[in-house]
Design a protein around this motif. Structure first.
Motif, mmCIF file in Angstrom:
data_model
loop_
_atom_site.group_PDB
_atom_site.id
_atom_site.type_symbol
_atom_site.label_atom_id
_atom_site.label_comp_id
_atom_site.label_asym_id
_atom_site.label_seq_id
_atom_site.Cartn_x
_atom_site.Cartn_y
_atom_site.Cartn_z
ATOM 1 N N THR A 322 10.407 1.542 -61.460
ATOM 2 C CA THR A 322 11.680 2.266 -61.589
ATOM 3 C C THR A 322 11.452 3.666 -62.139
ATOM 4 O OG1 THR A 322 12.819 0.157 -61.977
ATOM 5 C CG2 THR A 322 13.989 2.171 -62.587
ATOM 6 N N ASN A 323 10.525 3.742 -63.142
ATOM 7 C CA ASN A 323 10.220 5.056 -63.732
ATOM 8 C C ASN A 323 9.601 6.002 -62.701
ATOM 9 O OD1 ASN A 323 9.833 7.059 -65.631
ATOM 10 N ND2 ASN A 323 7.852 6.267 -66.279
ATOM 11 N N LYS A 324 8.743 5.470 -61.862
ATOM 12 C CA LYS A 324 8.112 6.295 -60.826
ATOM 13 C C LYS A 324 9.148 6.809 -59.822
ATOM 14 C CE LYS A 324 4.327 6.209 -57.491
ATOM 15 N NZ LYS A 324 3.265 5.377 -56.866
ATOM 16 N N ASP A 325 10.070 5.921 -59.411
ATOM 17 C CA ASP A 325 11.122 6.338 -58.477
ATOM 18 C C ASP A 325 11.990 7.424 -59.082
ATOM 19 O OD1 ASP A 325 10.162 4.493 -56.679
ATOM 20 O OD2 ASP A 325 11.623 2.940 -57.204
ATOM 21 N N LEU A 326 12.303 7.246 -60.374
ATOM 22 C CA LEU A 326 13.131 8.256 -61.031
ATOM 23 C C LEU A 326 12.397 9.587 -61.146
ATOM 24 C CD1 LEU A 326 14.783 6.110 -63.858
ATOM 25 C CD2 LEU A 326 15.876 7.002 -61.793
ATOM 26 N N GLN A 327 11.059 9.505 -61.385
ATOM 27 C CA GLN A 327 10.286 10.735 -61.481
ATOM 28 C C GLN A 327 10.277 11.480 -60.143
ATOM 29 O OE1 GLN A 327 9.052 11.773 -64.354
ATOM 30 N NE2 GLN A 327 8.201 13.676 -63.487
ATOM 31 N N GLU A 328 10.092 10.732 -59.043
ATOM 32 C CA GLU A 328 10.118 11.362 -57.724
ATOM 33 C C GLU A 328 11.494 11.950 -57.418
ATOM 34 O OE1 GLU A 328 8.939 8.386 -55.014
ATOM 35 O OE2 GLU A 328 6.811 8.391 -55.577
ATOM 36 N N GLN A 329 12.530 11.209 -57.810
ATOM 37 C CA GLN A 329 13.882 11.713 -57.598
ATOM 38 C C GLN A 329 14.124 12.978 -58.402
ATOM 39 O OE1 GLN A 329 16.839 8.764 -58.408
ATOM 40 N NE2 GLN A 329 18.537 9.985 -57.575
ATOM 41 N N LEU A 330 13.575 12.993 -59.632
ATOM 42 C CA LEU A 330 13.732 14.183 -60.466
ATOM 43 C C LEU A 330 13.023 15.389 -59.839
ATOM 44 C CD1 LEU A 330 14.605 15.548 -63.091
ATOM 45 C CD2 LEU A 330 12.487 14.706 -64.145
ATOM 46 N N GLU A 331 11.815 15.137 -59.300
ATOM 47 C CA GLU A 331 11.091 16.243 -58.667
ATOM 48 C C GLU A 331 11.853 16.775 -57.447
ATOM 49 O OE1 GLU A 331 7.285 14.741 -57.763
ATOM 50 O OE2 GLU A 331 6.551 14.693 -59.860
ATOM 51 N N SER A 332 12.399 15.861 -56.636
ATOM 52 C CA SER A 332 13.162 16.312 -55.467
ATOM 53 C C SER A 332 14.414 17.066 -55.883
ATOM 54 C CB SER A 332 13.532 15.115 -54.584
ATOM 55 O OG SER A 332 14.388 14.221 -55.281
ATOM 56 N N LEU A 333 15.072 16.563 -56.931
ATOM 57 C CA LEU A 333 16.264 17.265 -57.413
ATOM 58 C C LEU A 333 15.908 18.628 -57.981
ATOM 59 C CD1 LEU A 333 18.221 14.336 -59.130
ATOM 60 C CD2 LEU A 333 18.787 15.490 -56.995
ATOM 61 N N GLN A 334 14.727 18.685 -58.648
ATOM 62 C CA GLN A 334 14.303 19.975 -59.177
ATOM 63 C C GLN A 334 14.041 20.970 -58.040
ATOM 64 O OE1 GLN A 334 14.199 20.683 -62.425
ATOM 65 N NE2 GLN A 334 13.642 22.817 -61.984
ATOM 66 N N ALA A 335 13.401 20.459 -56.961
ATOM 67 C CA ALA A 335 13.153 21.328 -55.812
ATOM 68 C C ALA A 335 14.471 21.772 -55.171
ATOM 69 C CB ALA A 335 12.281 20.600 -54.781
ATOM 70 N N ASP A 336 15.408 20.809 -55.062
ATOM 71 C CA ASP A 336 16.724 21.175 -54.517
ATOM 72 C C ASP A 336 17.423 22.187 -55.409
ATOM 73 O OD1 ASP A 336 16.235 19.443 -52.464
ATOM 74 O OD2 ASP A 336 17.403 17.792 -53.314
ATOM 75 N N TYR A 337 17.245 21.989 -56.706
ATOM 76 C CA TYR A 337 17.879 22.919 -57.643
ATOM 77 C C TYR A 337 17.288 24.325 -57.496
ATOM 78 C CZ TYR A 337 19.157 25.123 -62.062
ATOM 79 O OH TYR A 337 19.628 25.995 -63.004
ATOM 80 N N ASP A 338 15.972 24.374 -57.347
ATOM 81 C CA ASP A 338 15.346 25.685 -57.152
ATOM 82 C C ASP A 338 15.849 26.348 -55.865
ATOM 83 O OD1 ASP A 338 13.938 25.228 -59.459
ATOM 84 O OD2 ASP A 338 12.147 24.457 -58.435
ATOM 85 N N GLU A 339 15.947 25.545 -54.789
ATOM 86 C CA GLU A 339 16.451 26.099 -53.536
ATOM 87 C C GLU A 339 17.897 26.567 -53.673
ATOM 88 O OE1 GLU A 339 15.961 23.256 -50.485
ATOM 89 O OE2 GLU A 339 13.756 23.349 -50.462
ATOM 90 N N VAL A 340 18.691 25.749 -54.414
ATOM 91 C CA VAL A 340 20.086 26.133 -54.612
ATOM 92 C C VAL A 340 20.170 27.418 -55.416
ATOM 93 C CG1 VAL A 340 22.235 25.453 -55.757
ATOM 94 C CG2 VAL A 340 21.003 23.805 -54.350
ATOM 95 N N CYS A 341 19.262 27.570 -56.376
ATOM 96 C CA CYS A 341 19.251 28.811 -57.159
ATOM 97 C C CYS A 341 18.924 30.015 -56.270
ATOM 98 C CB CYS A 341 18.235 28.695 -58.302
ATOM 99 S SG CYS A 341 18.749 27.564 -59.620
ATOM 100 N N LYS A 342 17.918 29.812 -55.409
ATOM 101 C CA LYS A 342 17.578 30.900 -54.498
ATOM 102 C C LYS A 342 18.743 31.221 -53.563
ATOM 103 C CE LYS A 342 12.610 29.861 -54.487
ATOM 104 N NZ LYS A 342 11.452 29.455 -53.646
ATOM 105 N N GLU A 343 19.353 30.143 -53.024
ATOM 106 C CA GLU A 343 20.496 30.371 -52.148
ATOM 107 C C GLU A 343 21.636 31.038 -52.906
ATOM 108 O OE1 GLU A 343 21.553 26.658 -50.470
ATOM 109 O OE2 GLU A 343 19.777 26.496 -49.182
#
Length: 714
Positions: A322-343
């Motif tokens: 569960t912790n690993k899945d959450l970590q991957e989800q956090l990384e994807s959300l962080q990447a989405d957040y960075d893209e949203v910031c750029k956008e």
């Protein structure tokens, strides 16, 4: 001047009998034979003897030449004395002039001979010529000095007449043969018409038989569908029954196993060997069991003390996953957040540029409002357009100002076109279309708009029914000649051309004008009609009950199967044009045949118009992709480069279609296209890019499959 005595006393043509021409004296053509000619010559000499003999020098009058000598004044001055005396003398001299007696006798003789011939109804042209021959013979005999010349003239005419008679005699068999051939041709034509009528009757009977067979097959299809529905219902009932039987069987097996286990336990409890063992042995076994219990209890307490706070491995692994899945989800959300910031930053910049453009446009708008004229009030046209307010509202529905200007121009042009009685011919220049090459004026037939549309639809029907060998413009003019005749074809050509050039908003006229003037290939029109026909067939096959109704779900599936390359937004546009409402259920039925109806002026429904609009948009997008692939900076393109670009943007194109597109772009037959690698011939066919794109635009060019996106680099 002395005149001869009247010869009526000694020679009277009316007093003697007219010589009868027997059939033996005439040949087949009604001309005299040699024997008849000799007899006539003898009779002529006898008749000549009966006429009075004259002396040319003393008895023939120079009439009317003596009148000219007396009436024409000599060449003297009008004011002279001699001239006046001569004029007065001529006035006093009487002009009592008559015809010579000999001339009057000859005319009377000719008149009487002709009168006798008119009394004979069966007189031939040869007989009518005989009196004139006699008169001419008299002249020859009387005028001795001119006898050789007149005889040669007469002989020349006789030879010519004989030649003409021989020619007529030679042409008589040909005339009879012509009549025979005409009769044979009429008989063959009647026979062919009889055969055609028989074949038509046979084909009609076959058509009726096939229609009956189709009705029978449809009835069988309906009955089979009802049987299939009934069998499906029975299958569902049997399936539920078997499920119930299976569950009951499992329950019975469980009860049976339980009873067997109880029976085994009872048999073990009642075994006599247990009660017969040694008590000492049992006591020792009891003691050892108690020691094992005490040791186990101690170990259990030790384990509880040592591992009371320890998590089980299963729970640990589950939490770790569960912790690993959450970590991957956090990384994807962080990447989405960075893209949203750029956008967001890009949108902020775009917002700032938009604000600047808005301010600029606002300033331009104010300048335009101050300098430009106000928007026109289109309601003023209601009282001018024929039909009043209702017709203007119908014409102006859903149109912008540019389109309203076109509508108004059509209304004005229609009135002016009605007032024209003639069209001026455009001449025979090379720039003039072949069906309009005429010098002069042609009549304006003044047909109605509906009559022009019906005529154009008849042209398309006949064009699609036969092989397309001749050019469309030549076929159009030949059709007009067959329909209205060669004398009226040019007038109808000018009339129809002026109408289709004026009414650009009419769908039938605009498409016909584009094909006629070469702005669109007729293959584009044929593809459009085939697409609509395919949609009709698919919807009719989906209508199993033949009720003319179709559900929106089936409608959507038919559109997706017919247009597999269209996007979801385009499918929704077609469904909305067909009457689909997002708030309604997909199971709602509608009359699909209403989608393909046309009004009296040939205007189709919004669904068909939307199909055509999407086809034009897709072609434009396809050509833009092709132009970008070729490179906007290049000015000329070769067949090989065009083939390569088409293969890149549309990999699903087959070789034949690809060669057809290249042939249309360079205006050369497919067989004359250079092979791949033949650079010399390709350079000879190099053409301007704009010319290639314009030729492809008028052709039927469309995407064959989806464009594969390039794989991202690793």
């Amino acid at each position: 001047m002395a005149y001869p005595k009247p010869w009526c006393s000694s020679y009277s043509p009316l007093s003697r009998a007219q010589p009868q021409r027997t059939p033996s004296e005439m040949d087949q053509n009604g001309s005299f034979t040699q024997e008849a000619k000799s007899i006539l010559k003898c009779k002529l000499s006898q008749k000549r003897k009966t006429l009075p003999q004259f002396s040319i020098g003393s008895h023939l009058s120079p009439w009317p030449m003596h009148i000219y000598g007396r009436t024409i004044l000599p060449n003297r001055k009008p004011c002279s004395v001699d001239y006046q005396k001569l004029a007065s003398a001529q006035k006093e001299e009487p002009l009592n002039m008559t015809k010579p007696r000999y001339l009057e006798q000859l005319e009377n003789h000719l008149r009487k001979e002709l009168l006798l011939l008119d009394l004979c109804s069966d007189s031939t042209q040869e007989l009518r010529l005989q009196p004139y021959r006699e008169i001419f013979e008299f002249f020859i005999e009387d005028f001795k000095t001119y006898k050789p010349l007149l005889s040669s003239i007469k002989n020349a005419y006789e030879v010519t007449l004989a030649y003409q008679r021989e020619t007529i005699r030679a042409l008589e068999p040909l005339r009879a043969r012509l009549v025979t051939v005409k009769e044979d041709c009429n008989e063959k034509l009647l026979a062919m018409r009889a055969v055609e009528r028989h074949e038509v009757s046979v084909l009609k009977n076959e058509k009726m038989h096939l229609l009956k067979l189709i009705d029978k097959k449809n009835e069988e299809k309906v009955s089979l569908q009802s049987e299939v529905a009934k069998l499906r219902k029975n299958l569902a009932e049997e399936y539920l029954h078997y499920l119930t039987e299976r569950d009951a069987r499992k329950i019975l097996l469980a009860d049976l196993n339980e009873l067997r286990y109880q029976r085994e336990d009872m048999s073990l409890a009642q075994s006599p060997g247990i009660w017969g063992e040694d008590p000492v042995k049992l006591t020792l076994a009891l003691k050892m069991t108690r020691q094992d219990l005490t040791r186990t209890q101690m170990e259990l307490n030790t384990m509880k003390a040592n591992f009371g706070d320890v998590v089980p491995r299963r729970d640990f692994e589950m939490q770790e996953k569960t912790n690993k899945d959450l970590q991957e989800q956090l990384e994807s959300l962080q990447a989405d957040y960075d893209e949203v910031c750029k956008e967001h930053e890009i949108l902020l910049q775009l917002h700032m540029s938009t604000l600047k453009e808005r301010d600029q446009f606002h300033a331009e708008l104010q300048d335009i409002q101050q300098t430009s004229t106000p928007r026109p009030d289109w309601t003023k046209c209601e009282g001018v357009v024929a039909g009043g307010t209702d017709r203007w509202k119908m014409l102006a529905a859903g149109k912008n100002s540019d389109q309203l200007v076109d509508v108004l121009l059509e209304e004005i042009g229609e009135g002016l076109l009605r007032e024209k009685a003639y069209f001026p011919g455009l001449g025979y220049g090379e720039a003039i279309p072949a069906f309009l090459r005429f010098d002069g004026i042609v009549e304006n037939k003044k047909p109605t708009k509906m009559e022009v549309v019906n005529l154009l639809q008849d042209v398309w029907k006949e064009r699609l029914a036969e092989e397309q060998k001749e050019k469309f413009a030549d076929f159009f003019f030949n059709f007009l000649e067959r329909r209205f005749g060669p004398s009226e074809a040019m007038a109808w050509a000018y009339t129809i051309f002026e109408n289709i050039k004026l009414f650009r908003s009419n769908e039938v006229m605009s498409q016909f004008y584009a094909v006629l003037m070469g702005k669109m290939k007729e293959s584009v029109y044929i593809y459009q009609k085939e697409t609509i026909a395919q949609l009709q067939r698919e919807m009719a096959s989906a209508d199993s009950q033949n009720e003319g109704l179709l559900s929106m779900e089936n409608f959507s599936s038919i559109l997706r199967s017919t247009f597999p390359l269209k996007k979801e937004e385009q499918i929704q546009e077609l469904m909305e044009a067909g009457g689909w409402n997002p708030n309604c259920s997909n199971a709602d039925l509608f009359k699909y045949q209403a989608l393909f109806k046309e009004d009296e002026e040939g205007q189709s429904e919004p669904f068909v118009q939307k199909v055509w609009e999407q086809y034009v948009d897709e072609k434009e997008t396809y050509l833009q992709e092709l132009k970008q692939e070729l490179g906007p900076e290049i000015l000329e393109v070769t067949p090989g480069r065009l083939r390569e670009a088409l293969g890149t943007i549309d990999p699903s194109l087959d070789a034949q279609t690809l060669s057809t597109y290249v042939s249309q772009a360079f205006q050369v037959p497919v067989t004359e296209l250079p092979m791949e690698g033949d650079n010399e011939n390709e350079q000879g066919l190099k053409t301007q890019l704009e010319t290639v794109m314009s030729r492809l635009w008028v052709s039927d060019i469309r995407r064959a499959g989806p464009r594969t996106e390039p794989e991202p680099a690793i």
